[in-house]
Design an enzyme around this catalytic site. Structure first.
Site, PDB file in Angstrom:
ATOM      1  N   LEU A  68     -44.534   7.988  27.302  1.00  0.00           N
ATOM      2  CA  LEU A  68     -43.865   6.745  27.688  1.00  0.00           C
ATOM      3  C   LEU A  68     -42.512   6.927  28.365  1.00  0.00           C
ATOM      4  CD1 LEU A  68     -44.742   4.381  24.691  1.00  0.00           C
ATOM      5  CD2 LEU A  68     -45.945   4.713  26.855  1.00  0.00           C
ATOM      6  N   ASP A  69     -42.151   8.135  28.722  1.00  0.00           N
ATOM      7  CA  ASP A  69     -40.920   8.321  29.509  1.00  0.00           C
ATOM      8  C   ASP A  69     -41.041   9.578  30.374  1.00  0.00           C
ATOM      9  OD1 ASP A  69     -38.455   7.533  30.455  1.00  0.00           O
ATOM     10  OD2 ASP A  69     -37.317   8.453  28.829  1.00  0.00           O
TER      11      ASP A  69
END
Length: 299
Positions: free
Chosen positions: A107-108
Site C-alpha cells: 500500500l505504499d
C-alpha cells in the site's frame, strides 16, 4: 546475533496513557505479521525496541546502497538492464506478499521504499502501511481476496483509484498500480504529477481516467529506449482492477525479458522461513526497555 550492522528506525509520534496498552498490543500483532515476511527482495525486520511499554525503534536489515529514488534521479541514467532487474526484484517481492494466506498488501509502493544493499540488490522496504487481507466474498466474483477496510492509505500521487473509494475492494492490484507509477517515474526520471482526479464539465465534476491524468508522465518515457516498459505500463495504469495486471503477470513479463539466474532458485528458499522462537530480553531498569529478537529457521 552476529556483528552485522543493522538499521535502527525511530518511530515518530506518542501514545496517550489510556491508549498505550491497546496500541502496543496492536503494534506487537503487526510485528508478528512482519516476522513471517522472509524474502530475498524484502528488507528483513529484525526486532523491536520499546521503552516504558511504548514502541520506540524498529531494527531492520541495513541497506547501504540507498534508495531507488536517489538512484533514478541522481547521476547517470539507469541502464535498461539495471532498471529491468530492479523492477523484476520488486515485482517478485510483491508477488510473494500477495501470495501469502492471508495476503499482505504493501500500500505504499514508490521509489523511496525500494532500498539497495551493498551489492546493489533491490529490496522492498517500509511495510508500515502494510495491510493484512482477510478472505471475503464479493457480489461480483464471490471468490475475491481483498479488503474494504482501508481508504486513502499510501502516497497520493502513487495511489490506485480504488484507494479513494470506501465501497471498493482493495486487492494486490492496488500495489501493482503504484508499481506502474514507479516504473514511469524511474524511466522518465520525473516525479509523478497527475492531473486532478476530477474535471469540471459545466456544472458537473467528472472523474478523469488514470491514463488521462497521467498522460504527461507517460509521454515523458522514451518509447524507443524503454519499449518493453512502455508495453507494460498500459497493463498497470488501469482504472478497473479486473483489467489491471496482477503481480504474477508482472513477474512473468519480466521473467521473459530478464530471465531468472540459477542462483536465485536457492535464494528463494528464504521465502519459506518460519519463526521458530521469540525471545524477549527485559532489562531491570525503570524504563523497562526490552528488545524483541527473532530467530529464523530456513527450511
Amino acid at each position: 546475533m552476529d556483528d552485522s550492522p543493522v538499521a535502527v528506525a525511530a518511530m515518530g509520534g506518542s501514545l496517550s496513557a489510556e491508549d498505550r496498552r491497546l496500541v502496543l498490543a496492536q503494534f506487537m500483532k503487526e510485528c508478528e505479521t512482519n516476522t513471517r515476511l522472509r524474502h530475498p527482495h524484502i528488507v528483513a525486520f529484525l526486532g523491536l525496541i520499546a521503552d516504558d511499554g511504548v514502541p520506540r525503534y524498529l531494527m531492520l536489515e541495513y541497506m547501504a546502497g540507498g534508495t531507488l529514488h536517489n538512484l533514478a534521479h541522481g547521476g547517470a541514467e539507469l541502464s535498461v538492464e539495471r532498471l529491468h532487474d530492479i523492477l523484476f526484484s520488486v515485482s517478485k517481492a510483491l508477488h510473494y506478499l500477495h501470495s501469502l494466506r492471508p495476503a499482505v498488501l504493501h500500500l505504499d509502493v514508490k521509489p523511496k521504499n525500494v532500498l539497495l544493499d551493498s551489492g546493489g540488490t533491490a529490496k522492498l522496504a517500509d511495510l508500515g502501511e502494510a495491510h493484512v487481507v482477510r478472505s471475503m466474498t464479493t457480489r461480483v466474483t464471490r471468490r475475491a481476496s481483498g479488503t474494504m477496510g482501508v481508504i486513502g492509505v499510501g502516497t497520493p500521487d502513487y495511489m490506485a483509484p480504488e484507494m479513494h473509494l470506501e465501497d471498493e475492494v482493495k486487492t494486490g492490484k492496488a500495489d501493482m498500480f503504484s508499481f506502474g507509477v514507479m516504473t514511469i517515474e524511474c524511466a522518465a526520471r520525473k516525479l509523478p504529477a497527475p492531473l486532478p482526479q476530477f474535471a469540471r464539465e459545466g456544472l458537473r465534476l467528472v472523474s478523469r481516467l488514470e491514463s488521462e491524468r497521467r498522460a504527461a508522465d507517460i509521454g515523458a518515457v522514451d518509447a524507443v529506449r524503454w519499449r518493453d516498459l512502455c508495453e507494460l505500463i498500459p497493463h498497470l495504469i488501469v482504472d478497473h482492477t479486473d483489467d489491471r495486471w496482477d503481480s504474477a503477470q508482472t513477474v512473468d513479463f519480466f521473467a521473459r525479458r530478464v530471465g531468472t539466474p540459477h542462483f536465485e532458485a536457492l535464494s528463494l528458499l528464504l521465502c519459506f522461513s518460519h519463526v521458530t522462537e521469540i525471545r524477549i530480553f527485559k532489562k531491570a531498569k525503570s524504563s523497562r526497555q526490552f528488545v524483541l529478537f527473532l530467530d529464523f529457521l530456513i527450511l
